[in-house]
Design a protein around this motif. Structure first.
Motif, PDB file in Angstrom:
ATOM      1  N   UNK A 165      21.773 -21.423   4.590  1.00 29.61           N
ATOM      2  CA  UNK A 165      22.969 -21.501   3.736  1.00 29.61           C
ATOM      3  C   UNK A 165      24.223 -21.666   4.590  1.00 29.61           C
ATOM      4  N   UNK A 166      24.312 -20.910   5.681  1.00 31.70           N
ATOM      5  CA  UNK A 166      25.466 -21.010   6.568  1.00 31.70           C
ATOM      6  C   UNK A 166      25.544 -22.396   7.194  1.00 31.70           C
ATOM      7  N   UNK A 167      24.399 -22.949   7.597  1.00 34.98           N
ATOM      8  CA  UNK A 167      24.384 -24.292   8.169  1.00 34.98           C
ATOM      9  C   UNK A 167      24.925 -25.328   7.187  1.00 34.98           C
ATOM     10  N   UNK A 168      24.492 -25.237   5.932  1.00 37.82           N
ATOM     11  CA  UNK A 168      24.976 -26.167   4.914  1.00 37.82           C
ATOM     12  C   UNK A 168      26.477 -25.996   4.706  1.00 37.82           C
ATOM     13  N   UNK A 169      26.934 -24.743   4.651  1.00 31.12           N
ATOM     14  CA  UNK A 169      28.358 -24.479   4.472  1.00 31.12           C
ATOM     15  C   UNK A 169      29.193 -25.030   5.614  1.00 31.12           C
ATOM     16  N   UNK A 170      28.684 -24.910   6.835  1.00 27.12           N
ATOM     17  CA  UNK A 170      29.413 -25.432   7.983  1.00 27.12           C
ATOM     18  C   UNK A 170      29.515 -26.954   7.917  1.00 27.12           C
ATOM     19  N   UNK A 171      28.449 -27.607   7.451  1.00 26.87           N
ATOM     20  CA  UNK A 171      28.484 -29.061   7.278  1.00 26.87           C
ATOM     21  C   UNK A 171      29.522 -29.447   6.230  1.00 26.87           C
ATOM     22  N   UNK A 172      29.553 -28.686   5.118  1.00 22.48           N
ATOM     23  CA  UNK A 172      30.528 -28.964   4.061  1.00 22.48           C
ATOM     24  C   UNK A 172      31.958 -28.749   4.553  1.00 22.48           C
ATOM     25  N   UNK A 173      32.169 -27.712   5.355  1.00 20.22           N
ATOM     26  CA  UNK A 173      33.511 -27.434   5.878  1.00 20.22           C
ATOM     27  C   UNK A 173      33.988 -28.552   6.804  1.00 20.22           C
ATOM     28  N   UNK A 174      33.098 -29.066   7.640  1.00 19.85           N
ATOM     29  CA  UNK A 174      33.477 -30.167   8.536  1.00 19.85           C
ATOM     30  C   UNK A 174      33.824 -31.416   7.734  1.00 19.85           C
ATOM     31  N   UNK A 175      32.991 -31.732   6.751  1.00 22.56           N
ATOM     32  CA  UNK A 175      33.202 -32.953   5.989  1.00 22.56           C
ATOM     33  C   UNK A 175      34.474 -32.884   5.140  1.00 22.56           C
ATOM     34  N   UNK A 176      34.849 -31.696   4.717  1.00 21.29           N
ATOM     35  CA  UNK A 176      36.017 -31.540   3.833  1.00 21.29           C
ATOM     36  C   UNK A 176      37.249 -31.022   4.580  1.00 21.29           C
ATOM     37  N   UNK A 177      37.267 -31.175   5.899  1.00 24.54           N
ATOM     38  CA  UNK A 177      38.362 -30.571   6.670  1.00 24.54           C
ATOM     39  C   UNK A 177      39.721 -31.179   6.329  1.00 24.54           C
ATOM     40  N   UNK A 178      39.739 -32.409   5.796  1.00 23.42           N
ATOM     41  CA  UNK A 178      41.002 -33.021   5.374  1.00 23.42           C
ATOM     42  C   UNK A 178      41.292 -32.753   3.894  1.00 23.42           C
TER      43      UNK A 178
END
Length: 468
Positions: A165-178
């Motif tokens: 779950x944390x891995x998926x969240x980190x991917x989402x955070x990177x993709x939505x950083x803007x």
């Protein structure tokens, strides 16, 4: 291959690789082939395997397997895209995609995203190898579906473990950083909310038990308002009894218009049948069935009269090949003994076994993938799922058997599959030191219908013999 010395290693580096993992061991010989041993590691669970893959995969792989659409929802767009611009993404999301190094869609993204981003979106059951961009595909779909004017959860993503779950969240955070206006909430162990509190974040990523409590028991958010429901590692979720029942309870409360996405690297027949029962009119994207014969891996056996002969065989074979090697042992004690002996003779060796934490395993595997370690000695804990392109040799120091000492065909297949990755050629060598070991080897040969050739390691041109 020349044996690689430890001259270029710092003392600190050496201690990092070995100190946590090798207990003080006698350099006497390990226990014999069929002796009972409490230190036998089981093969990793599917969730453990998936986590290690995600943590280790630094770049996308180019899958050699064909992907096919087996069923098409007639209401969904049935085309693929060749660029992310074709998807008409929000400019800020597109910037996030490019910042992550995605220059063009991978095969699974190319096929899945038009359906997941359509209006209305379609349902999907998708399979693709680890490292091919599955997570980025459904994360991009999740982020694209958020209406930031509404302060409540609209997207729910379930993973089988806290770490995933944390891995998926980190991917989402990177993709939505803007896109700072898109808010994310973890529903995992350690996360606490006050009674009566309402979640205002747009996306919830969590594990089934926690999400079920937050939605049904404490009413922190409303499942009927979820418009995207994602099962990551869907095969694990469906095949695990507790997770399956929790997911079904949540699924029943979703609206009829909610987009359902199941993503996984594998789907057994029973799992796929169950998934199709609960997902309405899905587009199904699957890998074509891979042959089990592993034609690109040459298999040999070497007859050894003693344990010392087995060790001599390993050093002889390894010094005649280039690339990296994985040596599989039955027990942690044998793995530790062998690694220490090889290190004492100048090989750059590390040990990986089931008594290590995830963080410790990742540390050692990173060194192996970076080429700092040329030989990995391990137990069944590394038999599945770990892809290192440079591995040219797999040695079965002990052949894989089940708890009743019968041939373990599945583990054998996964072990020798650690070489010959992505269409490359590989070598698998089995060391035979007893009648029992020979019987197991012959059973493997019969089961897979592939000849395991006798290899004379004393022949003058061993390198040519192995490569011919």
């Amino acid at each position: 291959m020349e044996t690689t010395g430890v001259d270029n290693w710092t003392k600190a580096h050496e201690e990092y690789v070995f100190a946590p993992y090798i207990q003080p061991l006698s350099l006497g010989h390990p226990s014999k082939f069929n002796a009972p041993d409490p230190e036998i590691d089981d093969t990793p669970t599917a969730a453990e395997e998936s986590l290690l893959k995600k943590l280790l995969r630094k770049t996308l792989i180019e899958s050699k397997q064909e992907v096919e659409i087996q069923r098409k929802n007639p209401n969904s767009p049935l085309y693929s895209v060749k660029s992310f611009e074709d998807l008409k993404l929000q400019p800020k999301l597109l910037r996030g995609v490019y910042d992550m190094g995605f220059m063009k869609p991978s095969k699974i993204q190319e096929m899945a995203l038009p359906t997941l981003l359509a209006d209305p979106p379609g349902n999907m059951i998708a399979q693709s190898q680890s490292g091919t961009g599955k997570t980025a595909a459904f994360v991009l779909a999740m982020l694209s579906r958020v209406d930031t004017s509404k302060s409540y959860p609209q997207v729910l993503c379930l993973s089988p473990t806290y770490e995933l779950a944390i891995q998926t969240g980190e991917e989402a955070a990177k993709m939505s950083k803007h896109c700072p206006e898109i808010k994310l909430k973890y529903a995992v162990r350690g996360e606490m909310l006050s009674r009566g509190e309402k979640i205002t974040e747009h996306i919830i990523i969590g594990t089934p038990g926690k999400v079920l409590d937050w939605s049904l028991k404490f009413r922190f958010f409303d499942l009927t308002k979820i418009n995207v429901f994602v099962l990551d590692e869907a095969d694990v979720m469906i095949a695990t009894q507790g997770y399956q029942s929790q997911c079904i309870r949540m699924h029943k409360l979703l609206s009829k218009t909610c987009s359902i996405m199941f993503f996984s690297a594998t789907y057994e027949k029973e799992v796929m049948e169950f998934a199709e029962m609960i997902v309405d009119d899905p587009m199904i994207i699957r890998l074509r069935k891979e042959e089990e014969c592993l034609d690109n891996v040459k298999q040999f056996l070497v007859q050894c009269q003693t344990e010392e002969a087995k060790y001599d065989a390993i050093t002889t074979i390894y010094t005649n090949l280039t690339g990296q090697a994985i040596i599989f042992c039955r027990t942690r004690t044998t793995a530790g003994w062998l690694a220490r002996k090889m290190m004492d003779e100048g090989f750059t060796v590390a040990v990986l076994s089931g008594d290590m934490t995830v963080e410790e395993r990742i540390g050692v595997l990173d060194l192996f993938k970076e080429g700092c370690v040329t030989v990995m000695v391990t137990t069944n804990v590394l038999s599945r799922g770990i892809d290192v392109d440079q591995v040219s040799l797999v040695v079965n120091y002990d052949l894989p058997v089940d708890r009743q000492c019968n041939a373990d065909h599945e583990t054998y297949l996964h072990r020798i599959g650690r070489t010959g990755r992505f269409g490359k050629k590989g070598i698998a060598i089995n060391l035979i030191d007893s009648p029992q070991a020979m019987a197991i080897c012959q059973e493997m040969e019969r089961h897979f219908g592939k000849k395991i050739e006798l290899l004379d390691i004393e022949c003058r041109d061993l390198k040519a013999k192995i490569r011919e």
